[in-house]
Write a protein that holds these residues in place. Sequence first.
Motif, PDB file in Angstrom:
ATOM      1  N   ARG A   1       0.845  -1.189   0.000  1.00  0.00           N
ATOM      2  CA  ARG A   1       0.000   0.000   0.000  1.00  0.00           C
ATOM      3  C   ARG A   1       0.880   1.237   0.000  1.00  0.00           C
ATOM      4  O   ARG A   1       1.839   1.324   0.776  1.00  0.00           O
ATOM      5  CB  ARG A   1      -0.905   0.010   1.241  1.00  0.00           C
ATOM      6  CG  ARG A   1      -1.877   1.175   1.208  1.00  0.00           C
ATOM      7  CD  ARG A   1      -2.908   1.071   2.300  1.00  0.00           C
ATOM      8  NE  ARG A   1      -2.343   1.349   3.609  1.00  0.00           N
ATOM      9  CZ  ARG A   1      -3.027   1.261   4.745  1.00  0.00           C
ATOM     10  NH1 ARG A   1      -4.295   0.871   4.710  1.00  0.00           N
ATOM     11  NH2 ARG A   1      -2.460   1.541   5.893  1.00  0.00           N
TER      12      ARG A   1
ATOM     13  N   ASP B   1       0.120   5.752   3.676  1.00  0.00           N
ATOM     14  CA  ASP B   1      -1.164   6.208   4.225  1.00  0.00           C
ATOM     15  C   ASP B   1      -0.848   7.141   5.391  1.00  0.00           C
ATOM     16  O   ASP B   1      -1.091   6.822   6.551  1.00  0.00           O
ATOM     17  CB  ASP B   1      -1.990   5.002   4.685  1.00  0.00           C
ATOM     18  CG  ASP B   1      -3.407   5.413   5.094  1.00  0.00           C
ATOM     19  OD1 ASP B   1      -3.818   6.530   4.755  1.00  0.00           O
ATOM     20  OD2 ASP B   1      -4.084   4.608   5.753  1.00  0.00           O
TER      21      ASP B   1
ATOM     22  N   ARG C   1      -4.771  13.104   4.050  1.00  0.00           N
ATOM     23  CA  ARG C   1      -4.207  11.813   4.453  1.00  0.00           C
ATOM     24  C   ARG C   1      -4.298  10.854   3.275  1.00  0.00           C
ATOM     25  O   ARG C   1      -4.983  11.099   2.294  1.00  0.00           O
ATOM     26  CB  ARG C   1      -4.895  11.248   5.709  1.00  0.00           C
ATOM     27  CG  ARG C   1      -6.345  10.984   5.598  1.00  0.00           C
ATOM     28  CD  ARG C   1      -6.805  10.044   6.709  1.00  0.00           C
ATOM     29  NE  ARG C   1      -6.237   8.707   6.539  1.00  0.00           N
ATOM     30  CZ  ARG C   1      -6.693   7.629   7.168  1.00  0.00           C
ATOM     31  NH1 ARG C   1      -7.692   7.732   8.006  1.00  0.00           N
ATOM     32  NH2 ARG C   1      -6.150   6.448   6.957  1.00  0.00           N
TER      33      ARG C   1
ATOM     34  N   MET D   1      -8.030   0.658  -1.955  1.00  0.00           N
ATOM     35  CA  MET D   1      -8.731   0.376  -0.704  1.00  0.00           C
ATOM     36  C   MET D   1     -10.151   0.920  -0.847  1.00  0.00           C
ATOM     37  O   MET D   1     -10.340   2.038  -1.323  1.00  0.00           O
ATOM     38  CB  MET D   1      -8.078   1.108   0.469  1.00  0.00           C
ATOM     39  CG  MET D   1      -6.650   0.779   0.766  1.00  0.00           C
ATOM     40  SD  MET D   1      -6.459  -0.736   1.693  1.00  0.00           S
ATOM     41  CE  MET D   1      -7.215  -0.351   3.257  1.00  0.00           C
TER      42      MET D   1
ATOM     43  N   GLU E   1     -12.336   2.244   1.547  1.00  0.00           N
ATOM     44  CA  GLU E   1     -12.404   2.630   2.955  1.00  0.00           C
ATOM     45  C   GLU E   1     -13.076   3.971   3.156  1.00  0.00           C
ATOM     46  O   GLU E   1     -13.057   4.521   4.248  1.00  0.00           O
ATOM     47  CB  GLU E   1     -11.006   2.583   3.611  1.00  0.00           C
ATOM     48  CG  GLU E   1      -9.951   3.354   2.873  1.00  0.00           C
ATOM     49  CD  GLU E   1      -8.569   3.202   3.478  1.00  0.00           C
ATOM     50  OE1 GLU E   1      -8.420   2.624   4.564  1.00  0.00           O
ATOM     51  OE2 GLU E   1      -7.622   3.687   2.841  1.00  0.00           O
TER      52      GLU E   1
ATOM     53  N   ASP F   1     -11.408   2.128   8.391  1.00  0.00           N
ATOM     54  CA  ASP F   1     -11.787   3.481   7.995  1.00  0.00           C
ATOM     55  C   ASP F   1     -13.195   3.525   7.430  1.00  0.00           C
ATOM     56  O   ASP F   1     -13.912   4.508   7.627  1.00  0.00           O
ATOM     57  CB  ASP F   1     -10.782   4.041   6.983  1.00  0.00           C
ATOM     58  CG  ASP F   1      -9.556   4.591   7.686  1.00  0.00           C
ATOM     59  OD1 ASP F   1      -9.738   5.333   8.664  1.00  0.00           O
ATOM     60  OD2 ASP F   1      -8.434   4.253   7.295  1.00  0.00           O
TER      61      ASP F   1
ATOM     62  N   ARG G   1     -12.119   6.861  14.780  1.00  0.00           N
ATOM     63  CA  ARG G   1     -11.649   5.531  15.188  1.00  0.00           C
ATOM     64  C   ARG G   1     -10.766   5.581  16.431  1.00  0.00           C
ATOM     65  O   ARG G   1     -10.472   4.541  17.026  1.00  0.00           O
ATOM     66  CB  ARG G   1     -10.946   4.810  14.031  1.00  0.00           C
ATOM     67  CG  ARG G   1      -9.686   5.466  13.544  1.00  0.00           C
ATOM     68  CD  ARG G   1      -9.225   4.883  12.210  1.00  0.00           C
ATOM     69  NE  ARG G   1      -8.369   3.723  12.358  1.00  0.00           N
ATOM     70  CZ  ARG G   1      -7.750   3.119  11.345  1.00  0.00           C
ATOM     71  NH1 ARG G   1      -7.945   3.511  10.099  1.00  0.00           N
ATOM     72  NH2 ARG G   1      -6.968   2.088  11.557  1.00  0.00           N
TER      73      ARG G   1
HETATM   74 MG    MG Z   1      -7.441   2.686   6.495  1.00  0.00          MG
END
Ligand code: MG
Length: 852
Positions: free
Chosen positions: A617, A620, A643, A708, A710, A734, A744
């Motif tokens: 990935r 992030d 982000r 992703m 998310e 997420d 979260r």
């Molecule tokens: Mg995430």
Amino acid sequence: MPERASGDSVLQLLAPLSGWVLPLDEVPDAVFAGGMAGDGVAIDPTGHALHSPCDGVIVLMGAARHALTLRTRGGDLLLHVGIDTVAMGGAGFTLRVRDGEHVRAGTLLLEFDLDEIVRRAPSAITPVLLVGARAGQVSRCQHARRVAVGDPLFEIVPDGAKATAAQATAAYASPREAIVSSAFRIPFDHGLHARPAARVAAALAGIDAQVKFSVHGREADARSPVAMMALGVQRGDIVTADARGGGASAALTALEGVLERVAETTPAAGMALSPARAHTVITPPAKAPSPGARLDAVIASRGLAAGAAAPLVDVDPPIGAAHGDASAERARLSAAIDAVGARLRAMAASGQAARRGVLEAHEALLADPGLRLRALGQLEGGASAGAAWRKSLRNAAASLAALSDPRMAERRADLLDIERQVLRVLNGDTFEAAIELPARAIVLASELLPSQLLSLDATRLAGVCMVDGGATSHVAILAASIGLPMLVAAGPAVLSIAAGTPLILDAEHGQLLVAPSADEQARISAVIEQRARQRAEDHSAAGQPALMRDGARVHVYCNLGAVAESAPAIVSGAEGCGLLRTEFLFLDRAQAPDEGEQLAVYQAIATALGGRTLTIRTLDAGGDKPLAYLPQAHEENPALGMRGLRTSLARPELLDAQLRAIVRVAPPGQCRVLLPMVTELDEVRTVRKHLEAISAALAVPAPKLGIMIETPASALLADQLCAEVDFLSIGSNDLSQYTLAMDRLHPTLAARLDAVHPSVLRLIAGAVQAALARGIEVGVCGALATDAAAVPLLIGLGVRELSVVPAQIPRIKSLVRTLASAEGAQLAQRALELPSASAVRALAREWSEHHA
Ligand code: MG
Ligand code: PEP
């Protein structure tokens, strides 16, 4: 605007606001008017912006934003906008600086809505005060006149700074002096904010005693309003006051005039500790829970344990007196730091990845030149090595604790840990003094530190329950890595449970059961034994594929965050890596890793996976994962800010370096590229262009590109996105945060942030259908894939790829083998029609009991 100094040492303060300057006694508040909070002036503002009156470092005072402290060379300055504005809860205030930020005179600190203050607060008059332990006297106040921002306001003329430091050192330097302790409840509506803190300090004026408040594992000098405010104490919280010195008892009596006394503290009937560690014994005032009581807590490491209470008394090593002059103390401190560093290195050299990661993080903290330098500076002022080290660490910890990011605040426990380790060496204690435990001990602690957990006898430890602590702290990570059930944030009643009391620690439902019935104990013990047998079976079948009862195969991959995790994941049965979180590979770095460094790490993981798929990935960063080498502007709401992929697209040179490193991993085709936080098609198209150009330049086929799912945006656009990507990976962590509108990291919403909520399941169902319709791969890599109750639902929604925490692979594979496609689909359809996550959980529970 430069800082103006009228001499080498006089500090000139400039007006932080435009308005009318008043003497303090005209402030409509008895605490400020009486000088209890500190000395200075007040300004009745005409503007709506607060600027820095001089150079300094920002110390924020919690969430309310109406006040902040500036740490200056003349002492701490409190800038308190309006009177009783704490009750506005931050509404109408916009902070323009971060905690810990270095600011210059004139820097914009805070903007406020003056009309709102006038409407909602008793007054907008803003005290500007020198507070706490002072390095000088307030002088030449410019009263009764109009000022513009930047006009001279008053001066701080140095005096007595050394005397203050020396007094503090002397008070700390006699650790054997008797301490009297008492617990107090905070009665103030908005906690220990500026004025109540000032009243506490004023109550102690003239009493010959040193008084320390402890709460939530933090400490503050009760004579320092700033330190007390930084404790973040709320109404109803219980603080422990430890007083030493001739006036110790008088000090506690004086506090009764301001706070509500709850109980005297007495030595706890706790577990045995080596004498060198047992310094202060604090019994909390909370009433002991009655037999059968259930204490609610937050799960930090899942599992179930039955055993006996082993209260671990708080251990705060004494700081000790100086052995010689500053240079002798310097040598002693350096030697102690080096000894702890060497020990951490030796311990990190063996053992599994999580333990190594935590120990290396502690070693890196210990090596921080800033901590050492600040401690050495204290030595010059005559402090002992222990006092200097503690002061340096506590200052750093206080800054972290004040941050709104809970992950940063949890690093405070790491600082406390290295503080204590160095102090023990200075005190001549041996490292090896292990804490003795009874068999099947359930350790009860205020806040267990990583080194304390590592020093407990693992063969006798069944579980841990803490008064405070966070679910993402290092000690929680360590516990999860060894399968030790752990609860945190269980509240002060935990420490009033007597040693030896039978307990059930249910870190599956977030409860500590106190003295349960014999039947309940027997039932839970039987469950624990049965699970141990099951675990052994799961491990022996971990290398086999996970085939469902109808023969359909589910691929079980692993989530990775470090090179060292790769080989053990394969041993646990991983069929590849479904998520490599690259932001975790280069944490604590000042510089971004270059392409070569990244290639070396990715290649090492690919090699350890032995040709199995490696899904990398892209960074992030941002949100809950700030990176030192990617400093970002302050954001009001980082989770909704720059982000994930947004950060990479804003820094294309970083994205390209990362893509090039991935493309260069051999053999070509083993790696897939996964993009986090996608919300629209153009983002994917942009990365696709970069990836293809890079691959063409390197003359290798472009790796598969996936995204992703998310964000609700990507889930709802999955049909369009699937036309342009090679695979989907569902990030349930997420996806639930953004769908349910619950942070979260939010401590009180944690229990409700449940990804089996039907709205989240519906989004997952839509994304899976879109992928299956296009014939592209789709998996789940969020925590839902490791959640045994959720796996049948995911299978039922059509998911055939799960990427899970490596240690859980054997268990998830075994679970999959008990399932069949058709019955899973029926279960999932029922879940999609339910109204809440708890209803889905109830259905899943009923289904699995029936299924079993
Ligand atoms: Mg995430
Ligand atoms: C997720 O959001 O589910 C996910 C796997 O990403 P992370 O937890 O790293 O944000």
